[in-house]
Design a protein around this motif. Structure first.
Motif, PDB file in Angstrom:
ATOM      1  N   PRO A 285       1.042  -1.275  -0.112  1.00 34.07           N
ATOM      2  CA  PRO A 285       0.181  -0.062   0.183  1.00 34.07           C
ATOM      3  C   PRO A 285       0.973   1.332  -0.079  1.00 34.07           C
ATOM      4  CG  PRO A 285      -0.744  -2.062   1.622  1.00 34.07           C
ATOM      5  CD  PRO A 285       0.588  -1.927   1.025  1.00 34.07           C
ATOM      6  N   LEU A 286       0.081   2.622  -0.855  1.00 34.63           N
ATOM      7  CA  LEU A 286       1.212   2.707  -0.527  1.00 34.63           C
ATOM      8  C   LEU A 286       1.204   4.199   0.763  1.00 34.63           C
ATOM      9  CD1 LEU A 286       1.976   6.174  -2.534  1.00 34.63           C
ATOM     10  CD2 LEU A 286      -0.379   6.942  -1.754  1.00 34.63           C
ATOM     11  N   SER A 287       2.654   4.241   0.831  1.00 34.68           N
ATOM     12  CA  SER A 287       2.601   5.150   1.877  1.00 34.68           C
ATOM     13  C   SER A 287       3.788   6.354   2.094  1.00 34.68           C
ATOM     14  CB  SER A 287       3.745   3.972   2.668  1.00 34.68           C
ATOM     15  OG  SER A 287       5.306   4.043   1.863  1.00 34.68           O
ATOM     16  N   LEU A 288       4.213   7.311   3.055  1.00 39.50           N
ATOM     17  CA  LEU A 288       5.288   8.381   2.275  1.00 39.50           C
ATOM     18  C   LEU A 288       6.057   8.234   2.576  1.00 39.50           C
ATOM     19  CD1 LEU A 288       3.399  10.269   5.853  1.00 39.50           C
ATOM     20  CD2 LEU A 288       3.097  10.548   3.349  1.00 39.50           C
ATOM     21  N   GLU A 289       6.760   7.226   2.502  1.00 39.40           N
ATOM     22  CA  GLU A 289       8.086   6.813   1.895  1.00 39.40           C
ATOM     23  C   GLU A 289       8.265   6.554   0.632  1.00 39.40           C
ATOM     24  OE1 GLU A 289      10.163   6.234   4.235  1.00 39.40           O
ATOM     25  OE2 GLU A 289       8.235   6.007   5.504  1.00 39.40           O
ATOM     26  N   VAL A 290       7.428   7.228  -0.169  1.00 38.25           N
ATOM     27  CA  VAL A 290       7.444   7.205  -1.949  1.00 38.25           C
ATOM     28  C   VAL A 290       8.393   8.616  -2.145  1.00 38.25           C
ATOM     29  CG1 VAL A 290       5.659   5.430  -2.552  1.00 38.25           C
ATOM     30  CG2 VAL A 290       5.488   8.293  -2.225  1.00 38.25           C
ATOM     31  N   SER A 291       8.459   8.140  -3.512  1.00 43.68           N
ATOM     32  CA  SER A 291       8.939   9.648  -3.635  1.00 43.68           C
ATOM     33  C   SER A 291       8.350   9.958  -4.687  1.00 43.68           C
ATOM     34  CB  SER A 291      10.515   8.833  -5.097  1.00 43.68           C
ATOM     35  OG  SER A 291       9.762   8.028  -6.009  1.00 43.68           O
ATOM     36  N   PRO A 292       8.430  11.274  -4.927  1.00 44.03           N
ATOM     37  CA  PRO A 292       7.542  12.372  -5.519  1.00 44.03           C
ATOM     38  C   PRO A 292       6.559  11.989  -7.038  1.00 44.03           C
ATOM     39  CG  PRO A 292       9.781  13.657  -5.165  1.00 44.03           C
ATOM     40  CD  PRO A 292       9.704  12.482  -5.035  1.00 44.03           C
ATOM     41  N   SER A 293       7.870  10.974  -7.618  1.00 47.92           N
ATOM     42  CA  SER A 293       7.631  10.073  -8.843  1.00 47.92           C
ATOM     43  C   SER A 293       6.030   9.324  -8.360  1.00 47.92           C
ATOM     44  CB  SER A 293       8.789   9.037  -9.342  1.00 47.92           C
ATOM     45  OG  SER A 293       8.192   8.410 -10.169  1.00 47.92           O
ATOM     46  N   ALA A 294       6.197   8.788  -7.543  1.00 45.34           N
ATOM     47  CA  ALA A 294       4.578   8.027  -7.336  1.00 45.34           C
ATOM     48  C   ALA A 294       3.482   8.694  -6.805  1.00 45.34           C
ATOM     49  CB  ALA A 294       5.463   6.613  -5.914  1.00 45.34           C
ATOM     50  N   ALA A 295       3.611   9.620  -6.218  1.00 43.47           N
ATOM     51  CA  ALA A 295       2.995  10.655  -6.308  1.00 43.47           C
ATOM     52  C   ALA A 295       2.267  10.854  -7.337  1.00 43.47           C
ATOM     53  CB  ALA A 295       3.273  11.761  -4.741  1.00 43.47           C
ATOM     54  N   PHE A 296       3.443  11.794  -8.438  1.00 43.39           N
ATOM     55  CA  PHE A 296       2.773  12.080  -9.787  1.00 43.39           C
ATOM     56  C   PHE A 296       1.719  11.222  -9.898  1.00 43.39           C
ATOM     57  CE2 PHE A 296       3.205  12.357 -14.007  1.00 43.39           C
ATOM     58  CZ  PHE A 296       3.366  13.972 -14.335  1.00 43.39           C
ATOM     59  N   GLN A 297       2.663   9.582 -10.111  1.00 43.53           N
ATOM     60  CA  GLN A 297       1.430   8.543 -11.178  1.00 43.53           C
ATOM     61  C   GLN A 297       0.659   8.090 -10.071  1.00 43.53           C
ATOM     62  OE1 GLN A 297       4.205   4.686 -11.493  1.00 43.53           O
ATOM     63  NE2 GLN A 297       5.508   6.349 -11.216  1.00 43.53           N
ATOM     64  N   VAL A 298       0.642   8.664  -9.081  1.00 43.36           N
ATOM     65  CA  VAL A 298      -1.300   8.674  -8.028  1.00 43.36           C
ATOM     66  C   VAL A 298      -1.704   9.820  -8.772  1.00 43.36           C
ATOM     67  CG1 VAL A 298      -2.389   9.377  -5.987  1.00 43.36           C
ATOM     68  CG2 VAL A 298       0.188   7.306  -6.254  1.00 43.36           C
ATOM     69  N   GLY A 299      -1.668  11.299  -9.000  1.00 42.94           N
ATOM     70  CA  GLY A 299      -2.587  11.673  -9.485  1.00 42.94           C
ATOM     71  C   GLY A 299      -2.416  11.389 -10.969  1.00 42.94           C
ATOM     72  N   VAL A 300      -2.009  10.493 -11.403  1.00 39.13           N
ATOM     73  CA  VAL A 300      -2.519  10.012 -13.323  1.00 39.13           C
ATOM     74  C   VAL A 300      -3.124   9.377 -13.131  1.00 39.13           C
ATOM     75  CG1 VAL A 300      -1.357   9.416 -15.141  1.00 39.13           C
ATOM     76  CG2 VAL A 300      -0.261  10.684 -14.456  1.00 39.13           C
ATOM     77  N   LEU A 301      -2.931   8.069 -11.688  1.00 39.82           N
ATOM     78  CA  LEU A 301      -4.409   7.059 -11.729  1.00 39.82           C
ATOM     79  C   LEU A 301      -5.536   7.717 -11.682  1.00 39.82           C
ATOM     80  CD1 LEU A 301      -4.461   4.326 -11.474  1.00 39.82           C
ATOM     81  CD2 LEU A 301      -3.946   4.689  -9.014  1.00 39.82           C
ATOM     82  N   GLN A 302      -5.818   8.570 -10.729  1.00 43.76           N
ATOM     83  CA  GLN A 302      -6.756   9.117 -10.210  1.00 43.76           C
ATOM     84  C   GLN A 302      -7.446   9.769 -11.164  1.00 43.76           C
ATOM     85  OE1 GLN A 302      -7.397  12.244  -7.357  1.00 43.76           O
ATOM     86  NE2 GLN A 302      -8.764  10.830  -6.178  1.00 43.76           N
ATOM     87  N   ALA A 303      -6.423  10.883 -11.925  1.00 41.51           N
ATOM     88  CA  ALA A 303      -7.190  11.866 -12.819  1.00 41.51           C
ATOM     89  C   ALA A 303      -7.761  10.476 -14.481  1.00 41.51           C
ATOM     90  CB  ALA A 303      -5.720  12.597 -13.458  1.00 41.51           C
ATOM     91  N   GLU A 304      -6.833   9.149 -15.300  1.00 37.85           N
ATOM     92  CA  GLU A 304      -7.197   9.060 -15.353  1.00 37.85           C
ATOM     93  C   GLU A 304      -8.872   7.789 -15.229  1.00 37.85           C
ATOM     94  OE1 GLU A 304      -3.059   6.769 -17.538  1.00 37.85           O
ATOM     95  OE2 GLU A 304      -4.297   5.747 -15.712  1.00 37.85           O
TER      96      GLU A 304
END
Length: 287
Positions: free
Chosen positions: A91-110
């Motif tokens: 599961p997503l955690s605060l340990e991820v990179s900004p790149s992963a956070a960017f991908q979360v935004g892409v996933l939700q927008a899709e």
């Protein structure tokens, strides 16, 4: 019932372990005789089963999810069951990179780019967009029955007044879009710095995107401005992000209120920590 489901799906299971943090379904991680792992999921109700089944049909090829390997419509004893592939991550955690956070935004927008299918009749996923204000109100007041039983009367009355005040300040809804309704870190699976997909579709609707940001912000985005900015950039790369600051006061407040009611429904003792967290949040929002 579990044995019946296993038999219906013809699973060569070696071991089964129940997933403890599943709140709307009974879920098992199963090791098969060939060494692969799959998930066996039994929703609590027929409606949740139907919603999830339709969600997999709608999202296929458009948004990253587990693969629906097989399913059973159930019987009078069992609401139905799904056999799902494993997303091999955490599961997503605060340990991820900004790149992963960017991908979360892409996933939700899709996901939010998906509109109600034309010419397809849905029996599980409701399109609430045309009456979005009524839908949000119905949800709030359905939980209010439980909330009233466990909070101070003055706090309860103040919350009711706050709901009516903030509801009237909401901007026009954004949609109709496919909304997850439980888009939070536990339902977003990552492998190091790569987002693999999202899970759990028992509560999905077609509605306004504004409802889908609250839990992600509550449990992830608010802790790190760098991750928050990366998420926003990812989302905007697919579709325009709404003005979150305009909707957060309402949805953060109602999330705390509704979560208190949810704890009462599901058991105060076993959800005591979550209950106390949301009581504190509600009091803070009502200051």
């Amino acid at each position: 019932m579990i044995n019946k489901v296993v038999k219906q799906l013809g699973l060569p299971i070696q071991t089964m372990n129940e997933v403890e943090d599943s709140f709307s379904s009974t879920v098992f991680r199963c090791a098969l005789s060939n060494g692969e792992y799959v998930f066996l999921k039994i929703p609590y109700t027929k409606m949740k089963f139907q919603r999830e089944l339709e969600a997999y049909e709608i999202l296929k090829g458009l948004v990253s999810t587990p693969e629906l390997l097989d399913y059973w419509h159930g019987d009078e004893e069992c609401p139905g069951a799904f056999l799902l592939s494993e997303l091999k991550g955490q599961p997503l955690s605060l340990e991820v990179s900004p790149s992963a956070a960017f991908q979360v935004g892409v996933l939700q927008a899709e996901m939010h780019s998906i509109r109600p299918p034309v010419g397809k009749k849905l029996t599980g996923i409701q399109n609430e967009f045309a009456n979005w204000s009524d839908f949000v109100e119905q949800q709030f007041y359905s939980f209010a029955v439980e909330v009233k039983d466990i909070v101070d009367p003055q706090l309860y009355d103040k919350a009711i007044d706050q709901f009516e005040l903030l509801k009237g300040q909401l901007p026009s809804p954004d949609g109709p879009s496919f909304v997850h309704m439980d888009f939070r870190p536990a339902n977003i699976i990552v492998d190091r710095h790569k987002v693999l997909g999202m899970i759990d579709f028992e509560s999905v609707r077609f509605g306004s995107t504004e409802v889908d940001f609250t839990k992600l912000y509550r449990d992830f985005l608010r802790f790190d401005s760098t991750l928050y900015c990366a998420f926003r950039e990812g989302y905007n790369s697919i579709r325009p992000l709404i003005d979150l600051e305009a909707v957060f006061p309402f949805y953060q407040f109602t999330d705390a209120f509704n979560s208190i009611g949810w704890c009462k429904r599901r058991g105060i003792e076993k959800n005591a920590v979550f209950l106390e967290e949301n009581l504190a949040r509600l009091k803070y929002f009502l200051q």
